[in-house]
Design an enzyme around this catalytic site. Sequence first.
Site, PDB file in Angstrom:
ATOM      1  N   ASP A 471     -40.871 -34.640   2.990  1.00 32.22           N
ATOM      2  CA  ASP A 471     -41.825 -33.626   2.534  1.00 32.22           C
ATOM      3  C   ASP A 471     -41.881 -33.573   1.011  1.00 32.22           C
ATOM      4  O   ASP A 471     -41.022 -34.131   0.321  1.00 32.22           O
ATOM      5  CB  ASP A 471     -41.403 -32.264   3.109  1.00 32.22           C
ATOM      6  CG  ASP A 471     -42.576 -31.328   3.343  1.00 32.22           C
ATOM      7  OD1 ASP A 471     -43.636 -31.534   2.725  1.00 32.22           O
ATOM      8  OD2 ASP A 471     -42.420 -30.388   4.139  1.00 32.22           O
ATOM      9  N   ASP A 541     -50.924 -28.986   7.346  1.00 29.94           N
ATOM     10  CA  ASP A 541     -50.147 -27.876   7.911  1.00 29.94           C
ATOM     11  C   ASP A 541     -51.005 -27.044   8.851  1.00 29.94           C
ATOM     12  O   ASP A 541     -50.495 -26.179   9.547  1.00 29.94           O
ATOM     13  CB  ASP A 541     -49.604 -26.983   6.791  1.00 29.94           C
ATOM     14  CG  ASP A 541     -48.262 -27.473   6.268  1.00 29.94           C
ATOM     15  OD1 ASP A 541     -47.675 -28.381   6.887  1.00 29.94           O
ATOM     16  OD2 ASP A 541     -47.799 -26.941   5.240  1.00 29.94           O
TER      17      ASP A 541
HETATM   18  C1  GLA Z   1     -44.045 -27.960   4.600  1.00 31.15           C
HETATM   19  C2  GLA Z   1     -44.441 -28.828   5.757  1.00 31.15           C
HETATM   20  C3  GLA Z   1     -44.168 -28.128   7.048  1.00 31.15           C
HETATM   21  C4  GLA Z   1     -42.701 -27.766   7.115  1.00 31.15           C
HETATM   22  C5  GLA Z   1     -42.310 -26.951   5.911  1.00 31.15           C
HETATM   23  C6  GLA Z   1     -40.813 -26.748   5.846  1.00 31.15           C
HETATM   24  O1  GLA Z   1     -44.886 -26.857   4.498  1.00 31.15           O
HETATM   25  O2  GLA Z   1     -45.760 -29.221   5.645  1.00 31.15           O
HETATM   26  O3  GLA Z   1     -44.532 -28.921   8.140  1.00 31.15           O
HETATM   27  O4  GLA Z   1     -41.945 -28.952   7.185  1.00 31.15           O
HETATM   28  O5  GLA Z   1     -42.701 -27.563   4.694  1.00 31.15           O
HETATM   29  O6  GLA Z   1     -40.435 -26.002   4.756  1.00 31.15           O
END
Ligand code: GLA
Length: 740
Positions: A471, A541
Site C-alpha cells: 500500500d 477503495d
Molecule cells: C488503504 C487501502 C485499504 C486498506 C487500508 C489499510 O486505504 O486502500 O484497502 O488496506 O489502507 O489502512
Amino acid sequence: MTIEWSAETREFHLRNGLVSYVARVLESGWFGHVYFGSSLAGGKSYGHLGPNDFTGYANRLGEPVPFEYPIGGGGDYRIPALTVELADGSGVLDLQYKGHRVIDGKPPLAGLPSTYVEVAGEAETLEVTLGDDVAQLEVRLTYTIFRDRPVIIRGARIANAGKAPIVVGCAMSSSLDLPDDEWQLITLSGEWTRERHVERRDLRPGRQSVSSNRGASGHQHNPFVALVRAETTESSGEAIGLSLVYSGNFLAEAEVEPFGTTRLRAGINPEGFSWTLDPGAEFASPESVLAYSSGGLDDLSQAYHSLFRERLARGAWRDKARPVIINNWEATYFDFDEPKLLAIASAAQKLGVELFVLDDGWFGRRDDDTTSLGDWRVNTAKLPGGLESLGRKVEALGLGFGIWIEPEMVSRNSDLFAEHPDWAIGVPARSRTEYRNQLVLDMTRPEVVDHLFGVLSAVLGSAPISYVKWDMNRNITEPFSVGLPAARQGEFMHRYILGVYDLYERLTTAFPRILFESCAAGGGRFDPGILAYAPQAWTSDDTDAVERLKIQWGTSLAYPTSSMSAHVSAVPNHQVGRITPLDTRAAVAFFGVFGYELDPAALSDEERTQVAQQVEFYKKWRDVFQRGRFRRLRSPFEGRRDEAAWMTVSADARSAVVAHYQILSRPNPGPRRLRLRGLDPAATYRVSTWPSVVQEGGLQPRPLDVGGDVLIAAGLVLEGGRKSAEAGDFRARVYVLEAT
Ligand code: GLA
C-alpha cells in the site's frame, strides 16, 4: 515487422501490417516526423507529406514543422520535448541527426520498468542519435516495434558528452506531431474512491493537459491519454493512445497551434524537475507506449491489455490463475486477534475462497492509523504466535496466506521515526505535513531502501506468505532530501520513484513466488510502471457495485482485467452507503481479479450459499475473466437508460461472459437487445444466464442456441421486460456463451 531506412531520402519506416511510423531527417539535419497510423506499403518514400525543403527556421519562424523530439529556442514555439540549461546559462540547442542503428529485440531499461521481448524476432528497436556539437549533448531516441502489436514504444536518453555539467529541465518520453486538430482528448480522471472516470473533450487552440506533482501518478489523473475523432466509438473510428510506463510525477499534454496541427507529449512532469548531467553521464526517460487503432477504442484497449498483460507484467504470476481472495480490512479494520482472523478465513474457505489476506494492523502497536508504520515486527498481543503461526493455521485450512505492508511510510509515533527522524521526507527546520498521521520515507536514500529490503525480507521469509498487498496511502509534501546537494533537489521526485522501483525489484526478485498486489489508498498509483512489478492492483477503495462500473470501465481503457483487483464487500457499502444485491456486487467484481472484503460469518445462510455459487462460477470462468478479451458494450457514463454492459471473450472465441447492469430500475422498459463483439460469427453459442433466472421469480429459463452472427449483428435478447423492472434497482444479469 521491419524497420526500413532509405539513405537516399533519409527516411525511416517502422511497420508491421498493423501500424506504420515514418520519420525523416530534414534538410536542416533535424529529425522530422512524417506519419503515425495505419500500416503503409514498404519500400516507398513518404517524404512528400512534408515538411518540404526545411532548412531551418530562417525566415520561417513559428511554422508548424513536425519534429520527433522538439526543442525550444529556435523558432518552434510549441511545447518542447527537451529543455536544458548549458554551462553558459543558455538553453539553445541544434539537434542534428548523427546516426542510427537497428537492434534485434528491445534493450532493457536499467532501473526503470519497461516492456520486454521474450523470443527472438518478436520486436526490433530503432535507435536514432541526435547531437549538438556546441553543447556536446547527445540524444538517443528509441522506437520499438513489435511483430504483431499496433504499438510503438518510445523513449529518450540524454547524454553529456562534454566537459561541463548540463541541467536537463524537461526530457519527454514521447512527442508526436499530428497534422490536424480534429481530435478529442480522453483522460482518466477523478479522486480517491472515484478514480479513472472517462473524460472526453474537444481539443481547442492552446494547451490541454493532465499531470501529477504528488510523487505518485495519483488518483486524480492517470498517465494515459487518447486522442480520438468526434465520431470514434468503441467499435469504429481512429484512436491514438499514449501511455507512460511511470509511477511518479507525469505530464501528458496536447497543444493545438494556430495553423491547426496538434502536438502530443508525455513524460516526467517538468514542473519542479531538473536533472544535472555531469560530463559522461546519461539520463534515461521512462518509456512510453503509443498505440494506434482505426477500429475504435476497443482495438486500442486490446493493444494495451495484451501488451501490459504479456510483455510488461513479469514473473511467475504473470500467466497464472490469480487466487480468489478474502481480505479482512472491511470486516475488522484494526480490531482483530488470531481467533477472529481464523474464523473469517475458515468461513471463507468453506465458500471456496483460496487465499486469506491479513490487512493493516498486524505490526508494532498499530490499533489505529496513528502509529507504527515502519515498525515491521508482528504485534504479539494480537497474534501471539506471530505471522508464522497464523500463516501455518491459515494454510492448514487450505488457504494461501497474504499480508499488507506499506513500506514507503513512517508514523511519527514509531520506533523507526525515533531512531531515524531524518529518514522522513521534509526540509530541516520546517514542519512536515502529515496525512493520515503519517510521513513518507526518503526513498532517494540508498540506506533507506536497504533498510526496508532487510526488514521486509525478514518478514516475508518468516512465514508462509504467498501474497503481499503493498500500500501507499499518502502523497509527498515538502519534497527535499538531506541526502542530495542543493543543485540536485530538482531530482528528488524522480529519484524517489526510482527508489520505490529498486525496492520492488529487489523484493520481487528475492521472493519470486509471492504474488504482489499494489495499492495506493485504492487506485492512487494504478499505472504501467507499478504493473511491471505487481501484476495486479487494488483498483479503488470504493467497492460499491455501481461506482465500480465507472471505475472499472474507465480503468479498462488502458489496463487489462488481470490487473484490476475487484472485491465484493458488505452493504450498506462503506464508501457510499448504498445497498446493492449481493449478486450484483459479484457480477461487477467478476470482471477483474475477484475476491471478498467482508466477514462471511456476518452473512445469512442464504447469502453464504450465494457466495459459494459466486466463487464456483468465477473459478469456472476464471480464465475468461482474467485473460479473456474484455470489451466494453454500454457505457455507465453515457446513454439515457441508466445501464452498463460489458463482456469478456476467450482467446479462441469459444466462450464468453456478458454482463448487463440495470442501475436504476426503469418502468415498463420494453424488449431490449445488446449487440456483442469479438465472437466467432460462424459459431453457434449456447446462451445461459447467471444467477439462475428461476431463482429470481419465474422467468423462462435459458439455455438457448444462437449464432455468433446473430449475437453480433442483431444482438443478445436481454432478460427483462416488466419482471426485471419489478426486481428493483441495481440489477445485474450475467450471460454465459459457449460455442456448441
Ligand atoms: C488503504 C487501502 C485499504 C486498506 C487500508 C489499510 O486505504 O486502500 O484497502 O488496506 O489502507 O489502512
